[in-house]
Design a protein around this motif. Structure first.
Motif, PDB file in Angstrom:
ATOM      1  N   ILE A 129       0.845  -1.175   0.000  1.00  0.00           N
ATOM      2  CA  ILE A 129       0.000   0.000   0.000  1.00  0.00           C
ATOM      3  C   ILE A 129       0.896   1.246   0.000  1.00  0.00           C
ATOM      4  N   SER A 130       0.532   2.213  -0.832  1.00  0.00           N
ATOM      5  CA  SER A 130       1.354   3.416  -0.959  1.00  0.00           C
ATOM      6  C   SER A 130       1.527   4.101   0.392  1.00  0.00           C
ATOM      7  N   GLY A 131       2.777   4.415   0.710  1.00  0.00           N
ATOM      8  CA  GLY A 131       3.064   5.099   1.958  1.00  0.00           C
ATOM      9  C   GLY A 131       3.343   4.196   3.132  1.00  0.00           C
ATOM     10  N   HIS A 132       3.128   2.910   2.968  1.00  0.00           N
ATOM     11  CA  HIS A 132       3.422   1.980   4.060  1.00  0.00           C
ATOM     12  C   HIS A 132       4.920   1.720   4.129  1.00  0.00           C
ATOM     13  N   VAL A 133       5.466   1.988   5.298  1.00  0.00           N
ATOM     14  CA  VAL A 133       6.904   1.887   5.490  1.00  0.00           C
ATOM     15  C   VAL A 133       7.332   0.434   5.722  1.00  0.00           C
ATOM     16  N   SER A 134       6.503  -0.311   6.413  1.00  0.00           N
ATOM     17  CA  SER A 134       6.863  -1.676   6.790  1.00  0.00           C
ATOM     18  C   SER A 134       6.294  -2.682   5.795  1.00  0.00           C
ATOM     19  N   LEU A 135       7.102  -3.684   5.498  1.00  0.00           N
ATOM     20  CA  LEU A 135       6.682  -4.741   4.567  1.00  0.00           C
ATOM     21  C   LEU A 135       7.148  -6.068   5.121  1.00  0.00           C
ATOM     22  N   PHE A 136       6.253  -7.058   5.044  1.00  0.00           N
ATOM     23  CA  PHE A 136       6.503  -8.377   5.629  1.00  0.00           C
ATOM     24  C   PHE A 136       6.223  -9.453   4.592  1.00  0.00           C
ATOM     25  N   TRP A 137       6.992 -10.521   4.656  1.00  0.00           N
ATOM     26  CA  TRP A 137       6.721 -11.724   3.872  1.00  0.00           C
ATOM     27  C   TRP A 137       6.421 -12.876   4.834  1.00  0.00           C
ATOM     28  N   TYR A 138       5.396 -13.668   4.467  1.00  0.00           N
ATOM     29  CA  TYR A 138       5.022 -14.842   5.233  1.00  0.00           C
ATOM     30  C   TYR A 138       4.907 -16.041   4.289  1.00  0.00           C
ATOM     31  N   GLN A 139       5.085 -17.213   4.858  1.00  0.00           N
ATOM     32  CA  GLN A 139       4.857 -18.460   4.140  1.00  0.00           C
ATOM     33  C   GLN A 139       3.702 -19.188   4.815  1.00  0.00           C
ATOM     34  N   GLN A 140       2.719 -19.607   4.025  1.00  0.00           N
ATOM     35  CA  GLN A 140       1.578 -20.325   4.587  1.00  0.00           C
ATOM     36  C   GLN A 140       1.488 -21.705   3.939  1.00  0.00           C
ATOM     37  N   ALA A 141       1.801 -22.705   4.718  1.00  0.00           N
ATOM     38  CA  ALA A 141       1.664 -24.081   4.245  1.00  0.00           C
ATOM     39  C   ALA A 141       0.198 -24.486   4.348  1.00  0.00           C
ATOM     40  N   LEU A 142      -0.156 -25.524   3.625  1.00  0.00           N
ATOM     41  CA  LEU A 142      -1.543 -25.986   3.579  1.00  0.00           C
ATOM     42  C   LEU A 142      -2.022 -26.356   4.984  1.00  0.00           C
ATOM     43  N   GLY A 143      -3.137 -25.760   5.392  1.00  0.00           N
ATOM     44  CA  GLY A 143      -3.714 -26.090   6.685  1.00  0.00           C
ATOM     45  C   GLY A 143      -3.032 -25.444   7.878  1.00  0.00           C
ATOM     46  N   GLN A 144      -2.168 -24.493   7.609  1.00  0.00           N
ATOM     47  CA  GLN A 144      -1.439 -23.825   8.683  1.00  0.00           C
ATOM     48  C   GLN A 144      -1.657 -22.321   8.636  1.00  0.00           C
ATOM     49  N   GLY A 145      -1.286 -21.670   9.729  1.00  0.00           N
ATOM     50  CA  GLY A 145      -1.297 -20.221   9.734  1.00  0.00           C
ATOM     51  C   GLY A 145      -0.050 -19.674   9.070  1.00  0.00           C
ATOM     52  N   PRO A 146      -0.074 -18.414   8.683  1.00  0.00           N
ATOM     53  CA  PRO A 146       1.119 -17.802   8.089  1.00  0.00           C
ATOM     54  C   PRO A 146       2.291 -17.826   9.060  1.00  0.00           C
ATOM     55  N   GLU A 147       3.482 -18.061   8.508  1.00  0.00           N
ATOM     56  CA  GLU A 147       4.696 -18.014   9.311  1.00  0.00           C
ATOM     57  C   GLU A 147       5.620 -16.940   8.762  1.00  0.00           C
ATOM     58  N   PHE A 148       6.160 -16.148   9.663  1.00  0.00           N
ATOM     59  CA  PHE A 148       6.999 -15.015   9.307  1.00  0.00           C
ATOM     60  C   PHE A 148       8.263 -15.452   8.584  1.00  0.00           C
ATOM     61  N   LEU A 149       8.582 -14.724   7.524  1.00  0.00           N
ATOM     62  CA  LEU A 149       9.834 -14.955   6.812  1.00  0.00           C
ATOM     63  C   LEU A 149      10.807 -13.808   7.023  1.00  0.00           C
ATOM     64  N   THR A 150      10.372 -12.576   6.670  1.00  0.00           N
ATOM     65  CA  THR A 150      11.290 -11.455   6.722  1.00  0.00           C
ATOM     66  C   THR A 150      10.530 -10.139   6.797  1.00  0.00           C
TER      67      THR A 150
END
Lengths: 114, 114
Positions: free
Chosen positions: B26-47
């Protein structure tokens, strides 16, 4: 380490009945707490969050959640379920102080029957 | 307003191929996150990035994973020599600065490694 538990893989409720999706958390300090909803092949949509103040938080689509510090819980509730509420719900926690990332639970599938 | 966008939405790769996944926050958003979501699981933080600085890459599962955000806006997650265990949905999220700020998620890229 912080963690989130969603003890129910699936919750079934009839349309028009109240619904509750349970979430408990573990952090070493005070928490920021979030609920997200995920529809098939979609990203996570933000529902509501607890930051500080009133323990009862109201969010999108008629959902609300109650922060209970003594029970370390943040259950999601809605007074009257809709079939369109059927989706996967995730609770997430982040510590107020210090550095920590957002930690998600495994998710709870909510199925609302007509 | 425009939300977080990700491309491609679906990617099929042969084992050993390199892939690049794009995120437009989103324009102006300073923070950016990547997550990995395996099948049947919640998102897990990457970076996590704040502007162009990668402040946390502790969740990246191996040195085959690399992320960048050179101009503090668009980010790319690159996976080298893909393996079958890399098959997952990769979610990008952005937020304003502040630990209490809500992370807004994109629709994700579903990666299938054959």
């Amino acid at each position: 380490a912080q963690s989130v538990a969603q003890p129910e893989d699936q919750v079934n409720v009839a349309e028009g009945n109240p619904l509750t999706v349970k979430c408990t958390y573990s952090v070493s300090g005070n928490p920021y707490l979030f609920w997200y909803v995920q529809y098939p092949n979609r990203g996570l949509q933000f529902l509501l969050k607890y930051i500080t103040g009133d323990n009862l938080v109201k969010g999108s689509y008629g959902f609300e959640a109650e922060f209970n510090k003594s029970q370390t819980s943040f259950h999601l509730k809605k007074p009257s379920a809709l079939v369109s509420d059927s989706a996967l719900y995730f609770c997430a926690v982040r510590e107020v102080t210090g550095y920590s990332t957002l930690t998600f639970g495994k998710g709870t599938m909510l199925l609302v029957s007509p | 307003g425009a939300g977080v966008s990700q491309s491609p939405r679906y990617k099929v790769a042969k084992r050993g191929q390199d892939v690049a996944l794009r995120c437009d926050p989103i324009s102006g958003h300073v923070s950016l996150f990547w997550y990995q979501q395996a099948l049947g699981q919640g998102p897990e933080f990457l970076t996590y990035f704040q502007n162009e600085a990668q402040l946390d890459k502790s969740g990246l599962p191996s040195d085959r994973f690399f992320a960048e955000r050179p101009e503090g806006s668009v980010s790319t997650l690159k996976i080298q020599r893909t393996q079958q265990e890399d098959s997952a949905v990769y979610l990008c999220a952005s937020s304003r600065t502040g630990r209490e700020e809500t992370q807004y998620f994109g629709p994700g890229t579903r990666l299938l490694v054959l």
